[in-house]
Design a protein around this motif. Structure first.
Motif, PDB file in Angstrom:
ATOM      1  N   SER A 113      28.444 -10.963  49.325  1.00 20.95           N
ATOM      2  CA  SER A 113      29.615 -11.270  48.506  1.00 20.95           C
ATOM      3  C   SER A 113      29.833 -12.768  48.367  1.00 20.95           C
ATOM      4  N   ASP A 123      28.368  -6.745  48.223  1.00 17.59           N
ATOM      5  CA  ASP A 123      28.766  -6.095  46.977  1.00 17.59           C
ATOM      6  C   ASP A 123      27.647  -5.125  46.617  1.00 17.59           C
ATOM      7  N   PRO A 134      31.395  -4.918  41.374  1.00 17.97           N
ATOM      8  CA  PRO A 134      30.672  -3.971  42.228  1.00 17.97           C
ATOM      9  C   PRO A 134      31.365  -2.607  42.270  1.00 17.97           C
ATOM     10  N   LYS A 137      32.195  -2.085  48.223  1.00 19.54           N
ATOM     11  CA  LYS A 137      32.063  -3.247  49.106  1.00 19.54           C
ATOM     12  C   LYS A 137      31.785  -2.721  50.496  1.00 19.54           C
TER      13      LYS A 137
END
Length: 140
Positions: A113, A123, A134, A137
């Motif tokens: 990320s 992501d 995305p 996560k």
């Protein structure tokens, strides 16, 4: 395996949690639990449930130019081929169905990320997602 026999897929231990509201099938419906599952990964990259039942294992390809790993089921069948993309700033990985590396078998991609991280944060984009947002996560 004899023809017509279903592959062996152990059922992970169930805990008392509410059912998953919007499940997402990535590999196949036989790997979809209708409840949250606690998994543990040991130093040999074997993934087990809380009772110690082997669910998955990760194997690496030795002496390869690319970093490649294979997610296998408990019987040793390759489910996903994980390939690290070379020369990406965010350390991007691609996941393909089985041992394929064809774009039509792309299941998902994952990237860090942030460029610099103290804790892992990824992501995850499903194979059909062409946007910059995305689908999931993953956080440590």
């Amino acid at each position: 395996m004899a023809t017509g026999q279903a592959p062996f897929n152990p059922v992970p231990a169930m805990r008392t949690f509410p059912p998953v509201e919007h499940p997402v099938v990535v590999i196949g419906p036989q790997y979809l639990a209708q409840y949250p599952v606690e998994l543990a990964v040991n130093s040999d990259f074997k993934v087990s449930d809380i009772n110690g039942t082997l669910i998955f294992q990760v194997k690496s390809k030795l002496l390869s130019l690319h970093d490649r790993r294979f997610l296998k089921d408990a019987a040793g069948n390759t489910l996903v081929n994980l390939r690290q993309k070379i020369m990406t700033m965010h350390g991007r990985w691609e996941a393909f169905r089985g041992e394929s590396k064809e774009k039509n078998d792309l299941l998902s991609t994952a990237k860090k990320s942030k460029l610099f991280q103290f804790k892992t944060e990824l992501d995850v984009f499903m194979g059909y997602n062409k946007r910059e947002v995305p689908d999931f996560k993953v956080k440590e």
